[in-house]
Every structure is written in C-alpha cells, then in structure tokens.
Scaffold this motif. Structure first.
Motif, PDB file in Angstrom:
ATOM      1  N   HIS A 141     -48.817  18.038 -42.724  1.00  0.00           N
ATOM      2  CA  HIS A 141     -50.095  17.374 -43.677  1.00  0.00           C
ATOM      3  C   HIS A 141     -50.174  17.583 -45.107  1.00  0.00           C
ATOM      4  CE1 HIS A 141     -52.070  18.564 -39.622  1.00  0.00           C
ATOM      5  NE2 HIS A 141     -51.720  17.305 -39.428  1.00  0.00           N
ATOM      6  N   ILE A 142     -49.595  18.673 -45.406  1.00  0.00           N
ATOM      7  CA  ILE A 142     -49.421  18.751 -46.926  1.00  0.00           C
ATOM      8  C   ILE A 142     -48.382  17.876 -47.532  1.00  0.00           C
ATOM      9  CG2 ILE A 142     -48.442  20.653 -48.493  1.00  0.00           C
ATOM     10  CD1 ILE A 142     -49.821  22.746 -47.015  1.00  0.00           C
ATOM     11  N   LYS A 143     -47.300  17.640 -46.968  1.00  0.00           N
ATOM     12  CA  LYS A 143     -46.442  16.582 -47.323  1.00  0.00           C
ATOM     13  C   LYS A 143     -46.968  15.208 -47.385  1.00  0.00           C
ATOM     14  CE  LYS A 143     -42.055  16.475 -46.110  1.00  0.00           C
ATOM     15  NZ  LYS A 143     -41.088  16.149 -45.098  1.00  0.00           N
ATOM     16  N   MET A 144     -47.730  14.801 -46.554  1.00  0.00           N
ATOM     17  CA  MET A 144     -48.645  13.608 -46.612  1.00  0.00           C
ATOM     18  C   MET A 144     -49.329  13.564 -47.847  1.00  0.00           C
ATOM     19  SD  MET A 144     -51.043  11.848 -43.867  1.00  0.00           S
ATOM     20  CE  MET A 144     -49.355  12.283 -42.452  1.00  0.00           C
ATOM     21  N   GLY A 145     -50.118  14.696 -48.082  1.00  0.00           N
ATOM     22  CA  GLY A 145     -50.966  14.540 -48.964  1.00  0.00           C
ATOM     23  C   GLY A 145     -50.177  14.697 -50.372  1.00  0.00           C
ATOM     24  N   LEU A 146     -49.117  15.250 -50.658  1.00  0.00           N
ATOM     25  CA  LEU A 146     -48.130  15.146 -51.700  1.00  0.00           C
ATOM     26  C   LEU A 146     -47.666  13.704 -52.128  1.00  0.00           C
ATOM     27  CD1 LEU A 146     -46.355  18.402 -51.555  1.00  0.00           C
ATOM     28  CD2 LEU A 146     -48.083  18.049 -53.178  1.00  0.00           C
ATOM     29  N   TRP A 147     -47.215  13.049 -50.855  1.00  0.00           N
ATOM     30  CA  TRP A 147     -46.747  11.577 -51.142  1.00  0.00           C
ATOM     31  C   TRP A 147     -47.967  10.806 -51.464  1.00  0.00           C
ATOM     32  CZ3 TRP A 147     -47.203   6.718 -49.981  1.00  0.00           C
ATOM     33  CH2 TRP A 147     -46.149   5.696 -50.467  1.00  0.00           C
ATOM     34  N   ASP A 148     -49.012  10.918 -50.964  1.00  0.00           N
ATOM     35  CA  ASP A 148     -50.207   9.880 -51.393  1.00  0.00           C
ATOM     36  C   ASP A 148     -50.605  10.323 -52.832  1.00  0.00           C
ATOM     37  OD1 ASP A 148     -50.335   8.634 -49.071  1.00  0.00           O
ATOM     38  OD2 ASP A 148     -52.275   9.943 -48.103  1.00  0.00           O
ATOM     39  N   TYR A 149     -50.538  11.581 -53.355  1.00  0.00           N
ATOM     40  CA  TYR A 149     -50.901  11.636 -54.732  1.00  0.00           C
ATOM     41  C   TYR A 149     -49.815  11.227 -55.795  1.00  0.00           C
ATOM     42  CZ  TYR A 149     -52.511  14.397 -58.774  1.00  0.00           C
ATOM     43  OH  TYR A 149     -52.894  14.706 -60.045  1.00  0.00           O
ATOM     44  N   TYR A 150     -48.614  11.557 -55.343  1.00  0.00           N
ATOM     45  CA  TYR A 150     -47.479  11.262 -56.515  1.00  0.00           C
ATOM     46  C   TYR A 150     -46.784  10.022 -56.190  1.00  0.00           C
ATOM     47  CZ  TYR A 150     -47.688  16.073 -57.879  1.00  0.00           C
ATOM     48  OH  TYR A 150     -48.190  17.234 -58.417  1.00  0.00           O
ATOM     49  N   LYS A 151     -46.892   9.511 -54.882  1.00  0.00           N
ATOM     50  CA  LYS A 151     -46.092   8.294 -54.517  1.00  0.00           C
ATOM     51  C   LYS A 151     -44.647   8.311 -54.818  1.00  0.00           C
ATOM     52  CE  LYS A 151     -49.974   5.876 -53.084  1.00  0.00           C
ATOM     53  NZ  LYS A 151     -50.950   6.986 -53.305  1.00  0.00           N
ATOM     54  N   ARG A 152     -43.981   9.303 -54.580  1.00  0.00           N
ATOM     55  CA  ARG A 152     -42.618   9.449 -54.956  1.00  0.00           C
ATOM     56  C   ARG A 152     -41.683  10.388 -53.998  1.00  0.00           C
ATOM     57  NH1 ARG A 152     -39.557  12.381 -59.301  1.00  0.00           N
ATOM     58  NH2 ARG A 152     -37.565  11.267 -59.807  1.00  0.00           N
ATOM     59  N   ASP A 153     -40.935  10.120 -53.095  1.00  0.00           N
ATOM     60  CA  ASP A 153     -40.450  10.862 -52.171  1.00  0.00           C
ATOM     61  C   ASP A 153     -39.562  12.215 -52.941  1.00  0.00           C
ATOM     62  OD1 ASP A 153     -41.268   9.203 -50.043  1.00  0.00           O
ATOM     63  OD2 ASP A 153     -39.440   8.091 -49.967  1.00  0.00           O
ATOM     64  N   LYS A 154     -38.944  11.684 -53.934  1.00  0.00           N
ATOM     65  CA  LYS A 154     -38.060  12.930 -54.451  1.00  0.00           C
ATOM     66  C   LYS A 154     -39.099  14.092 -55.174  1.00  0.00           C
ATOM     67  CE  LYS A 154     -34.082  13.489 -57.600  1.00  0.00           C
ATOM     68  NZ  LYS A 154     -33.083  12.749 -58.130  1.00  0.00           N
ATOM     69  N   THR A 155     -40.047  13.707 -55.573  1.00  0.00           N
ATOM     70  CA  THR A 155     -41.028  14.461 -56.168  1.00  0.00           C
ATOM     71  C   THR A 155     -41.771  15.394 -55.099  1.00  0.00           C
ATOM     72  OG1 THR A 155     -41.861  13.410 -57.999  1.00  0.00           O
ATOM     73  CG2 THR A 155     -43.451  14.840 -57.079  1.00  0.00           C
ATOM     74  N   VAL A 156     -41.778  14.810 -53.887  1.00  0.00           N
ATOM     75  CA  VAL A 156     -42.369  15.746 -52.754  1.00  0.00           C
ATOM     76  C   VAL A 156     -41.183  16.495 -52.178  1.00  0.00           C
ATOM     77  CG1 VAL A 156     -42.888  15.528 -50.279  1.00  0.00           C
ATOM     78  CG2 VAL A 156     -43.911  13.619 -51.883  1.00  0.00           C
ATOM     79  N   GLY A 157     -40.168  16.050 -52.153  1.00  0.00           N
ATOM     80  CA  GLY A 157     -38.812  16.779 -51.768  1.00  0.00           C
ATOM     81  C   GLY A 157     -38.878  18.094 -52.813  1.00  0.00           C
ATOM     82  N   ILE A 158     -38.835  17.761 -53.957  1.00  0.00           N
ATOM     83  CA  ILE A 158     -38.533  18.957 -55.096  1.00  0.00           C
ATOM     84  C   ILE A 158     -39.799  19.768 -54.751  1.00  0.00           C
ATOM     85  CG2 ILE A 158     -38.658  19.507 -57.419  1.00  0.00           C
ATOM     86  CD1 ILE A 158     -37.310  16.800 -57.758  1.00  0.00           C
ATOM     87  N   ILE A 159     -40.959  19.321 -54.740  1.00  0.00           N
ATOM     88  CA  ILE A 159     -41.950  20.507 -54.437  1.00  0.00           C
ATOM     89  C   ILE A 159     -41.819  21.324 -53.372  1.00  0.00           C
ATOM     90  CG2 ILE A 159     -44.602  20.598 -54.047  1.00  0.00           C
ATOM     91  CD1 ILE A 159     -45.079  18.444 -56.198  1.00  0.00           C
ATOM     92  N   VAL A 160     -41.735  20.510 -52.054  1.00  0.00           N
ATOM     93  CA  VAL A 160     -41.390  21.265 -51.003  1.00  0.00           C
ATOM     94  C   VAL A 160     -40.232  22.136 -50.838  1.00  0.00           C
ATOM     95  CG1 VAL A 160     -40.689  20.926 -48.611  1.00  0.00           C
ATOM     96  CG2 VAL A 160     -42.472  19.449 -49.560  1.00  0.00           C
ATOM     97  N   GLY A 161     -39.154  21.778 -51.630  1.00  0.00           N
ATOM     98  CA  GLY A 161     -37.950  22.838 -51.917  1.00  0.00           C
ATOM     99  C   GLY A 161     -38.491  23.957 -52.704  1.00  0.00           C
ATOM    100  N   LYS A 162     -39.157  23.804 -53.877  1.00  0.00           N
ATOM    101  CA  LYS A 162     -39.603  24.983 -54.326  1.00  0.00           C
ATOM    102  C   LYS A 162     -40.558  25.917 -53.584  1.00  0.00           C
ATOM    103  CE  LYS A 162     -40.257  22.442 -58.789  1.00  0.00           C
ATOM    104  NZ  LYS A 162     -39.321  23.205 -59.637  1.00  0.00           N
ATOM    105  N   ALA A 163     -41.672  25.406 -52.863  1.00  0.00           N
ATOM    106  CA  ALA A 163     -42.410  26.174 -51.952  1.00  0.00           C
ATOM    107  C   ALA A 163     -41.392  26.880 -50.786  1.00  0.00           C
ATOM    108  CB  ALA A 163     -43.203  25.051 -51.037  1.00  0.00           C
TER     109      ALA A 163
END
Length: 328
Positions: free
Chosen positions: A143-165
C-alpha cells in the motif's frame, strides 16, 4: 618561560579543536535523535512505520541538496511541498496556513503539532501531512509503495525510498554515514585520478570512475551502508555489483573475479563487508576475462529525482583511505 608559553598555547588550541569537534559530533547526534523522535511520534499517530518516513525524508533531503530548482532544507527534515500542492491548486493564497481552507481547496497541508496552523515550514506539519497522505492508501508495504508511486510517478524513486526504508529498519538507527575503502589497506594496491579520461572500447566515452589496481582475488568491500541494487554481468564492466546508499548515491564495482558467497540482490550491506574479489572480467560476452591487468573499477553516481549522473570518486576514496588509516 619562552618554552612554556608555546606549550600552553598548543594545549589551548588543542582543547579548542577537541571541544569544537565534540560539539559538532554532539550536534549531529542531536539532529539524528530529533529526527527519530519525530518519526516515532508520527508513526504513533498514523501507524506508518518510522523507517518509511525516514526513507522518504532522507530521499527528499538528498534531492534538495543536489538540485538548484528546489529550496534547501532549513529544518531537521527534508520533505518539500510546492506551495500550490500544500495550499491547494485553486487556493488564491498559496501561503495559506488555515487547515480548513486548505482542506477546502484539496491541499495536502495539515496541522501536525496542534497549534491550529498548517505550516509548510513546520517539520511536524510537513511530516504528518505526508504520512497522512500515505495513510489514505494503507499501512502495509504494498500500500505504501502504491502511495509513493502515485505521488512521485517514478519507479526508480519508489525503489530508492523503499531501499532506504529497508536499510533503516535493518540497522534500527539513522546515523549510517560511515564509509570504508573498497580494498583492504594491507593489500598491495595503487590508484590515481582517472575520472573523465577517454575510453575507446565500445565507442567513444569517458571513464566514469577510478581504477584501483591490485592482485587478482584481493577482497573487494562495500564502501557504505546500503542495499544491493544490481548484481551480474555487463559487457563493459564484466562481473559487477551496484550498491545504493542512504544518500541517493549508487556505488559501482566492476571487473570482479567473482562475488562473495550467498551475496544476492536486495541484501543489506555495511562498510567493509566482503562483496567480491578484484579481477579482469569484461570487454566481451559473459565469462570474458584477462583482456587487461586485474583491477577494480569503482564509480559513484548520484540520483536527483530526475536523472542519474557520474561524479569523481577519487576525493572520496582518498578521504575514506585516510579515515581508515587513522582508525587503525
């Protein structure tokens, strides 16, 4: 007496330098503590795990540091909302801090500290607003990944943030800025600044890294806290590994002789951890080796939310080498 005064003066300046260093270290620790306290406080209210909030905050802070079109962070957090996003696209007052009118105009701004204002310059308000946005999608990982994608509209950004988490969750702390030199200092190695030099194999291009020449099989180590984002073969780099750290930096290790046992994609690493060995692989199809002397190609790339570019790793290598020698 003429010998005593210089000694006293030296002791005085040594004390000043030591005190300044201690103060700086204490201040850094204080910032990490303040951030963690804020993340945990927002987690308590929204049920969004603190390490996701830390990953988002760190990502945005790094992006703001590397771009000129965004204002620099002034508080202890780094998340930035454009005025029209915070106050609402149709709000006639982009400086509006009234939670009711912001909600009326579908703005994201919220009052997170209970002072009756939704201020885009308040760390509490900003972090609470972003966490509340994610809460509308749910608190589970997907769910959080879905929210991040809808906000940033960039797969790489979502991947980087999830990796940091994942990195923050694994170590349970925010202070993860230490580094290590990529090969053991006791090994026989040499390197110089070759970033930007011309390369001809595979077409005209520049050298995006520093070559560290060492004996075949010399251990190659992770230079930072991070997550393995890439592992495999490349016709230029041979057997290579890519590690993303918490500062949006991508650490690239190429021409390896092989990988450390059980090393896998998505694995969390730390400075000094064995990841492979120096080799001479590359410049051909999978398995090609021996076309040049064994060495480690080490590069660093920065992601700024739009694109990724190479920058010179040589000064960082010199710094990490010096710091490691001082520790020993």
């Amino acid at each position: 007496m003429r010998f005593i005064f210089p000694v006293i003066l030296t002791m005085f300046f040594s004390f000043i330098c030591y005190s300044t260093g201690q103060a700086a270290e204490t201040n850094e620790t204080s910032i990490y503590d303040q951030r963690m306290e804020l993340y945990k406080r927002v987690e308590l209210v929204t049920n969004i795990p603190w390490y996701y909030l830390a990953g988002i905050d760190q990502y945005e802070r790094n992006v703001r540091q590397s771009r000129r079109d965004l204002p620099k962070a002034e508080g202890i957090t780094g998340i930035y909302f454009k005025p029209e996003i915070w106050a609402g696209p149709l709000n006639p007052d982009y400086q509006d801090e009234n939670p009711l009118s912001i909600r009326f105009f579908n703005g994201m701004g919220m009052d997170g500290n209970g002072d009756g204002l939704a201020s885009s310059t308040s760390d509490e308000d900003v972090l609470f607003a972003f966490a509340n946005y994610l809460l509308s999608y749910g608190t589970e990982h997907d769910h959080i990944k879905m929210g991040l994608w809808d906000y940033y509209k960039r797969d790489k950004t979502v991947g980087i943030i999830v990796g940091k988490a994942q990195i923050y969750k694994h170590f349970g702390r925010l202070n993860l800025d230490d580094h290590a030199f990529p090969v053991p200092l006791r090994s026989n190695y040499s390197y110089k600044n070759t970033w930007g030099a011309a390369r001809g194999w595979g077409g005209r291009r520049i050298h995006e890294g520093t070559d560290i020449f060492a004996d075949y099989g010399v251990p190659v180590r992770s230079t930072a806290y991070g997550i393995i984002e890439m592992k495999g073969w490349n016709r230029f780099g041979g057997w290579r590994i890519g590690i993303r750290d918490i500062n949006n930096n991508y650490h690239y290790f190429a021409h390896l002789s092989g990988f450390a046992k059980d090393l896998k994609l998505g694995q969390i690493v730390e400075p000094g951890m064995l990841i492979g060995g120096v080799g001479s692989s590359g410049y051909g199809p999978p398995g090609t080796s021996g076309k040049f002397p064994p060495h480690l190609h080490y590069g660093i790339y920065k992601d700024n939310g739009y694109t990724e570019w190479s920058f010179d790793p040589y000064p960082h290598l010199r710094l990490w080498e010096r710091q490691e020698r001082q520790k020993k």
